[in-house]
Design an enzyme around this catalytic site. Structure first.
Site, PDB file in Angstrom:
ATOM      1  N   THR A 186       0.862  -1.179   0.000  1.00 37.93           N
ATOM      2  CA  THR A 186       0.000   0.000   0.000  1.00 37.93           C
ATOM      3  C   THR A 186       0.900   1.231   0.000  1.00 37.93           C
ATOM      4  OG1 THR A 186       0.018   0.155   2.382  1.00 37.93           O
ATOM      5  CG2 THR A 186      -1.750  -1.126   1.410  1.00 37.93           C
ATOM      6  N   GLU A 331      -5.334  -4.540  -0.771  1.00 39.84           N
ATOM      7  CA  GLU A 331      -5.526  -5.760   0.019  1.00 39.84           C
ATOM      8  C   GLU A 331      -6.573  -6.691  -0.571  1.00 39.84           C
ATOM      9  OE1 GLU A 331      -5.340  -2.685   1.046  1.00 39.84           O
ATOM     10  OE2 GLU A 331      -4.315  -2.480   2.971  1.00 39.84           O
ATOM     11  N   TRP A 446     -22.004  12.613  11.601  1.00 39.08           N
ATOM     12  CA  TRP A 446     -21.031  12.496  10.508  1.00 39.08           C
ATOM     13  C   TRP A 446     -21.452  13.287   9.269  1.00 39.08           C
ATOM     14  CZ3 TRP A 446     -16.695  10.744  12.169  1.00 39.08           C
ATOM     15  CH2 TRP A 446     -16.622   9.705  13.098  1.00 39.08           C
TER      16      TRP A 446
HETATM   17  P1  ADP Z   1      -3.889   3.745  -1.216  1.00 42.81           P
HETATM   18  O1  ADP Z   1      -4.967   4.733  -1.549  1.00 42.81           O
HETATM   19  O2  ADP Z   1      -3.560   3.735   0.231  1.00 42.81           O
HETATM   20  O3  ADP Z   1      -2.770   3.759  -2.168  1.00 42.81           O
HETATM   21  P2  ADP Z   1      -5.402   1.643  -2.393  1.00 42.81           P
HETATM   22  O4  ADP Z   1      -5.027   1.949  -3.759  1.00 42.81           O
HETATM   23  O5  ADP Z   1      -5.431   0.253  -1.951  1.00 42.81           O
HETATM   24  O6  ADP Z   1      -4.470   2.304  -1.393  1.00 42.81           O
HETATM   25  O7  ADP Z   1      -6.732   2.405  -2.123  1.00 42.81           O
HETATM   26  C1  ADP Z   1      -7.855   1.818  -1.602  1.00 42.81           C
HETATM   27  C2  ADP Z   1      -8.800   2.882  -1.165  1.00 42.81           C
HETATM   28  O8  ADP Z   1      -9.208   3.700  -2.243  1.00 42.81           O
HETATM   29  C3  ADP Z   1     -10.073   2.345  -0.600  1.00 42.81           C
HETATM   30  O9  ADP Z   1      -9.918   1.940   0.738  1.00 42.81           O
HETATM   31  C4  ADP Z   1     -11.004   3.547  -0.745  1.00 42.81           C
HETATM   32  O10 ADP Z   1     -10.843   4.467   0.312  1.00 42.81           O
HETATM   33  C5  ADP Z   1     -10.528   4.204  -2.011  1.00 42.81           C
HETATM   34  N1  ADP Z   1     -11.396   3.808  -3.108  1.00 42.81           N
HETATM   35  C6  ADP Z   1     -11.216   2.833  -3.996  1.00 42.81           C
HETATM   36  N2  ADP Z   1     -12.230   2.767  -4.868  1.00 42.81           N
HETATM   37  C7  ADP Z   1     -13.115   3.723  -4.515  1.00 42.81           C
HETATM   38  C8  ADP Z   1     -14.397   4.160  -5.000  1.00 42.81           C
HETATM   39  N3  ADP Z   1     -14.960   3.618  -6.050  1.00 42.81           N
HETATM   40  N4  ADP Z   1     -15.001   5.175  -4.333  1.00 42.81           N
HETATM   41  C9  ADP Z   1     -14.451   5.746  -3.277  1.00 42.81           C
HETATM   42  N5  ADP Z   1     -13.252   5.392  -2.767  1.00 42.81           N
HETATM   43  C10 ADP Z   1     -12.593   4.387  -3.376  1.00 42.81           C
END
Ligand code: ADP
Length: 544
Positions: A186, A331, A446
């Site tokens: 990540t 993940e 919220w």
């Molecule tokens: P990082 O952002 O830490 O690099 P990831 O690429 O694994 O890690 O990102 C995952 C995160 O991206 C999710 O937990 C969520 O917060 C956000 N995310 C992914 N897809 C969507 C979506 N369609 N809408 C909103 N948030 C999203």
């Protein structure tokens, strides 16, 4: 138990490419190379070169379970590494070149990478890393002899040179399907990056999962462009899904600006492209500015961050391009929910149609649930929000060598805590409303930063916007909006407030609106709220 009488044949990554080479030998992979020209070849060519790569890896002493890092853009050589490294039983560890130097050091050392395969224009990054990563024995520069750069890296060798005299067939081992195949960390917006270690089985099942009909129809006629980098959660599984169904792949290399993407989409006849919202907002701005259109693209898939409703509308109404949304995480391989709007869209009219498209349907194979702060179930009524938890065959069961991170991320009954806040509606429709750490809690209630941003982004002068929580003596937290305007357009706080009136609950109205030239983005192209909170740490709300 009465056992089924079926063959226990393993699900292996290399069998995807073998299948594509045999069943769809003419489907092609076109790449914008880092050297410049467009390179085109077929799945059959790719399979032959992957065999050569497997031999070369063996000669470098790379074998079972060894981690092989790639620091590279989306090109055919990176595609060959996906298959060649996993195929011999080693682990293809993709690394994001946009991470900070200390994160890169941490990742290479934590994964204990044996070799690094690096693209030509990223060699300086590895030159800086090399001294601090003692376990790395080889650095392979992904180019031909002609383009080999001068480098301070003593162990540097040339990709095309090591493949040169190798045989075009390889006796691929029949691995256990639970063998590790690939790895991705990540981006570590908090604490150290954490590693997800994917197996052959999880990778193949994920690819089949995203190929389910009704998500984004993929077939032999489709031309798929993953703009999402191959270093970012396996380009959302496309390098595995496309070959299964014979779709052609277009790999955009290092140039992801609007003009370059447009050029490649047109020259290669792309029908579906995948990327984060920032990419699609950038391309949209470029098209509007240049007056150009897209002749073959029918669909865009957006994911990785919340996309504003105005973006869905603009693509559909101005360019006839349908936008689908997917949700996932490093993940979770990553896709768990995608496209497919359910029956609500059948009856929706006007803007309601776009509201439907903000939701995404859970894929077969994944389970999702919502819980409240006390771990109690939250109803899936499309209204109540809760922390999203998931489980499934392509969700990690632990972080790689990180017990502390693992114990924080899993519930006692084995579900993965995503850190996202969401609603679940009828027909398994998921909508992400926030990240737990980005939520704004005003007087105990919220406010969804994503919903708020969405409404602001529908103002025609707004290019990008982020809502963050600011401390407030009475309400604990109140929302502040940070806005980037489109070039040549003007709007003041009062215009934005007028625009928001009636679209959001009164108490959601931001206490302050600040205009900036640009927003900070993370290594994967998402708005970095962490950096925004840092930047505005000393800012005081006028209402405070
Ligand atoms: P990082 O952002 O830490 O690099 P990831 O690429 O694994 O890690 O990102 C995952 C995160 O991206 C999710 O937990 C969520 O917060 C956000 N995310 C992914 N897809 C969507 C979506 N369609 N809408 C909103 N948030 C999203």
């Amino acid at each position: 138990m009465l056992s089924g009488r079926m063959m226990d044949r393993p699900l292996l990554v290399i069998d995807i490419l073998r299948h594509a080479a045999e069943a769809f030998p003419a489907s092609r992979i076109a790449s914008r190379t880092v050297e410049g020209p467009i390179h085109r070849y077929t799945y059959a060519d790719a399979f032959r070169r992957t065999a050569k790569l497997a031999h070369a890896l063996g000669q470098l002493g790379i074998g079972d379970g060894d981690r092989v890092a790639t620091i590279a853009w989306n090109t055919y050589r990176h595609f060959e590494l996906y298959y060649g490294v996993s195929g011999i039983g080693a682990v293809c560890h993709t690394i994001n070149p946009r991470l900070f130097a200390d994160q890169l050091d941490y990742i290479v050392n934590h994964a204990d990478d044996r070799a690094i395969f690096v693209d030509l224009n990223l060699v300086p990054l590895v030159e800086q890393l090399a001294d601090r990563c003692a376990g790395v024995r080889h650095v392979v520069i992904m180019t031909d002899r002609e383009h080999m750069p001068r480098t301070s890296l003593e162990q540097a060798i040339c990709y095309e040179e090591i493949l040169e005299d190798m045989p075009e067939t390889f006796d691929w081992p029949c691995l256990d399907e639970n063998t590790a195949a690939a790895m991705c960390y990540t981006s570590g917006t908090t604490g150290n990056p954490k590693g997800s270690l994917y197996s052959h089985r999880s990778t193949v099942l994920h690819a089949l999962g995203v190929l389910a009909p009704g998500i984004f129809p993929l077939n032999r006629e489709a031309v798929v462009m993953p703009v999402v980098p191959m270093f970012h959660v396996q380009a959302w599984g496309q390098p595995y899904a496309a070959p299964i169904c014979g779709a052609s792949l277009v790999l955009p290399g290092a140039r992801l600006d609007g003009e370059s993407l447009h050029q490649l989409m047109e020259s290669e006849g792309v029908t579906l492209a995948l990327g984060v919202p920032t990419i699609w907002l950038g391309l949209l701005a470029w098209l509007r500015q240049s007056g150009k259109g897209l002749s073959t693209v029918a669909r865009l898939l957006t994911g990785g961050a919340a996309a504003p409703l105005s973006m869905f509308r603009a693509w559909e109404e101005e360019y006839g391009v349908e936008v689908l949304q997917g949700w996932g995480m490093t993940e979770t391989s990553p896709v768990c929910a995608c496209g497919a709007y359910g029956s609500a869209l059948d009856v929706a009219e006007g803007d309601e149609r776009y509201v439907c498209k903000l939701r995404q349907q859970r894929l077969f194979g994944v389970e999702l649930r919502l819980v409240d702060d006390d771990g109690q179930p939250v109803p899936a009524d499309g209204i109540a929000q809760g922390e999203l938890q998931c489980r499934g065959p392509w969700v990690i069961d632990s972080y790689y060598n990180d017990d502390a991170a693992t114990s924080a991320a899993f519930t006692d009954d084995g579900w993965f805590r995503t850190g996202d806040v969401a609603t679940l509606a009828a027909e398994s429709m998921l909508q992400i409303t926030d990240r737990t750490k980005d939520m704004i809690k005003s007087g105990g209630e919220w406010i969804s930063s994503i919903d708020l941003e969405n409404e602001v982004m529908s103002h025609p002068a707004v290019a990008e916007a982020a809502a963050i929580a600011m401390p407030h003596p009475r309400w604990q937290e109140r929302p502040m909006l940070i806005v980037v305007l489109n070039p040549d357009q003007t709007a003041g706080s009062d215009d934005i407030r007028r625009h928001l009136e009636g679209r959001i609950a009164k108490w959601w109205m931001p206490d302050d609106i600040v205009f900036v030239d640009d927003l900070p983005h993370t290594a994967t192209g998402k708005v970095s709220k962490l950096q925004l909170r840092e930047r505005f740490r000393d800012h005081v709300l006028p209402t405070a």
